[in-house]
Design an enzyme around this catalytic site. Structure first.
Site, short mmCIF file in Angstrom:
data_model
loop_
_atom_site.label_atom_id
_atom_site.label_comp_id
_atom_site.label_asym_id
_atom_site.label_seq_id
_atom_site.Cartn_x
_atom_site.Cartn_y
_atom_site.Cartn_z
N CYS A 57 -4.16 -0.14 2.07
CA CYS A 57 -5.38 -0.19 2.94
C CYS A 57 -6.62 0.25 1.89
CB CYS A 57 -5.07 0.93 3.87
SG CYS A 57 -3.95 0.68 5.24
N ASP A 113 0.30 -9.51 -7.57
CA ASP A 113 0.85 -8.21 -7.93
C ASP A 113 0.91 -7.73 -9.33
OD1 ASP A 113 3.73 -7.08 -6.58
OD2 ASP A 113 3.46 -6.60 -8.61
N HIS A 133 3.31 -0.47 3.33
CA HIS A 133 2.26 -1.34 4.14
C HIS A 133 2.78 -2.68 4.15
CE1 HIS A 133 -2.05 -2.50 5.12
NE2 HIS A 133 -1.51 -3.57 5.20
N HIS A 172 4.13 -6.13 3.52
CA HIS A 172 3.52 -7.20 2.69
C HIS A 172 4.86 -8.35 2.57
CE1 HIS A 172 5.28 -3.59 0.57
NE2 HIS A 172 6.00 -4.49 -0.44
N HIS A 181 5.79 -10.75 -0.43
CA HIS A 181 5.81 -11.19 -1.87
C HIS A 181 5.96 -12.71 -1.47
CE1 HIS A 181 6.90 -7.42 -3.86
NE2 HIS A 181 7.40 -7.07 -2.57
P1 AMP Z 1 7.73 -3.43 -2.82
O1 AMP Z 1 8.52 -2.64 -3.88
O2 AMP Z 1 8.59 -4.56 -1.98
O3 AMP Z 1 7.43 -2.38 -1.74
O4 AMP Z 1 6.36 -4.03 -3.39
C1 AMP Z 1 5.44 -3.15 -3.74
C2 AMP Z 1 4.88 -4.17 -4.85
O5 AMP Z 1 3.18 -3.59 -4.95
C3 AMP Z 1 5.29 -3.96 -6.28
O6 AMP Z 1 5.82 -5.30 -6.63
C4 AMP Z 1 4.10 -3.59 -7.08
O7 AMP Z 1 4.03 -4.01 -8.28
C5 AMP Z 1 3.07 -3.69 -6.28
N1 AMP Z 1 2.08 -3.07 -6.46
C6 AMP Z 1 1.98 -1.57 -6.56
N2 AMP Z 1 0.61 -1.30 -6.76
C7 AMP Z 1 -0.40 -2.37 -6.81
C8 AMP Z 1 -1.57 -2.57 -7.20
N3 AMP Z 1 -2.61 -1.38 -7.33
N4 AMP Z 1 -2.08 -3.92 -7.31
C9 AMP Z 1 -1.11 -4.79 -7.16
N5 AMP Z 1 0.04 -4.92 -6.61
C10 AMP Z 1 0.64 -3.61 -6.77
ZN ZN Z 2 -1.92 0.44 4.87
#
Ligand code: AMP
Ligand code: ZN
Length: 113
Positions: A7, A30, A97, A99, A101
């Site tokens: 967010c 990412d 949140h 998402h 990939h």
């Molecule tokens: P998940 O483990 O499926 O919840 O994926 C979360 C993803 O968010 C991971 O692949 C992280 O590398 C990515 N992530 C965490 N912080 C950031 C950020 N500030 N900007 C971009 N990606 C992020």
């Molecule tokens: Zn959120």
């Protein structure tokens, strides 16, 4: 939602490398890419995971998947790509949140887990 990393990214309070945005969806690279192309597609309205999509409008959910297709095209992923949404602790979801990939740009592993 307060204290939600994604967010804050949508609000611009935390920087990100945007690749796509529309009224309902935001997408960015990412920070720790696991493939040559690794993009996260998120709904602008907070929902914590696929387990909670009853709280979400179908149009917002559909907009995420339509954005996946557009982004894959935009990124030139002509030979295919993988879409993953980790949901809950068993899947190692680290950001609560929803998402999606998008992983591509190389031959991905045959095994998914
Ligand atoms: P998940 O483990 O499926 O919840 O994926 C979360 C993803 O968010 C991971 O692949 C992280 O590398 C990515 N992530 C965490 N912080 C950031 C950020 N500030 N900007 C971009 N990606 C992020
Ligand atoms: Zn959120």
């Amino acid at each position: 939602m307060e204290n939600c990393l994604f967010c804050k990214i949508i609000a611009g309070d935390i920087p990100s490398t945007k690749v796509y945005e529309d009224e309902k969806v935001y997408a960015f690279r990412d920070i720790n890419p696991q493939a040559p192309t690794h993009i996260l597609v998120i709904p602008k309205k907070h929902v914590s995971s696929l387990a909670m999509i009853d709280e979400m409008e179908d149009t917002d959910l559909a907009a995420c998947l339509r954005a996946v297709r557009l982004i894959a095209q935009q990124e030139g992923l002509k030979n295919g790509y993988r879409v993953v949404s980790n949901c809950g602790p068993d899947a190692c979801q680290s950001v609560p949140h929803l998402h999606f990939h998008i992983l591509g740009g190389t031959q991905l592993a045959d095994q998914m887990a």
